[in-house]
Enzyme design. Structure first.
Site, PDB file in Angstrom:
ATOM      1  CG  HIS A  37      -0.348   0.385   2.500  1.00  0.00           C
ATOM      2  ND1 HIS A  37       0.047  -0.540   3.443  1.00  0.00           N
ATOM      3  CD2 HIS A  37      -0.054   1.600   3.042  1.00  0.00           C
ATOM      4  CE1 HIS A  37       0.537   0.080   4.489  1.00  0.00           C
ATOM      5  NE2 HIS A  37       0.495   1.387   4.282  1.00  0.00           N
ATOM      6  CG  ASP A  80      -0.129  -3.967   2.753  1.00  0.00           C
ATOM      7  OD1 ASP A  80       0.270  -3.617   1.626  1.00  0.00           O
ATOM      8  OD2 ASP A  80      -0.301  -3.179   3.695  1.00  0.00           O
TER       9      ASP A  80
END
Length: 219
Positions: A37, A80
């Site tokens: 992210h 992630d």
């Protein structure tokens, strides 16, 4: 000793990006690990103590390859992770070095070392001016679900901190590693501040060892 030039946590990489910087963890002279992210870095800086001050010994790189986990989900922040290949291998020395990936899971209540950068005065500089660390304990998924009732805490995640956490406003650089016999986790989200021991949700690195080990030699 000039602290700003000579003291670093060698495997920490400052990913200078917009709108926010991130921490990278150097796991190989050519590769670093961070969260998917995070925005792509404009500049990759190694051997940095205070990012707001450039020093003669830091090494600056671009990236030559970005490999996000193929199942990264931006909505749930599941998987992630991203691996970033440096444009040129890091020159390893006292200021720049690699950190191993943890090969064994860490039991609940064990402590992890978590370093990151922060602003000594709330975002007084464009880049942070302080390198800090904290020792926080791994908590159970049950405790973590109590702290984050609206989140789906998956087996690919681990939680580190105190419960319930104080969750006061603060500013620190995200994607801090949780180090316990190597990199055990990479911070994906915290409601509050990890340096204050608020509960953070980390990507559990041990679940991704095959992906990491395949990415390095095949790229």
């Amino acid at each position: 000793m000039n602290v700003a030039e000579d003291f670093t946590i060698p495997y920490m990489v400052y990913l200078q990006s917009f709108p926010e910087p991130c921490v990278g963890s150097l796991i190989h002279p050519e590769w670093l690990l961070t969260t998917a992210h995070c925005p792509l870095p404009v500049k990759i800086r190694l051997g940095v103590y205070q990012p707001n001050i450039k020093n003669k010994k830091e090494q600056v790189r671009n990236y030559s390859m970005v490999v996000p986990h193929p199942e990264f989900n931006a909505g749930s922040l599941n998987n992630d992770l991203v691996m970033i290949k440096l444009s040129k291998a890091a020159a390893l020395n006292n200021q720049v070095g690699t950190i191993a990936i943890a090969m064994e899971p860490l039991p609940v209540n064990n402590s992890c070392f978590i370093p990151t950068w922060t602003w000594s005065k709330y975002k007084n500089h464009k880049d942070p001016d302080s390198l800090q660390n904290v020792n926080n304990s791994v908590i159970s998924k049950t405790e973590c679900r109590e702290a984050y009732k609206t989140y789906n805490i998956r087996d690919s995640m681990m939680c580190v901190g105190i419960v319930p956490g104080r969750r006061l406003p603060c500013k620190e650089v995200t994607a801090a590693p949780a180090l316990c016999h190597g990199v055990q986790g990479i911070l994906t989200f915290v409601d509050g501040c990890v340096l204050r021991a608020d509960v953070g949700i980390y990507t559990r690195i041990i679940n991704y060892i095959p992906w990491i080990e395949n990415t390095v030699p095949n790229n």
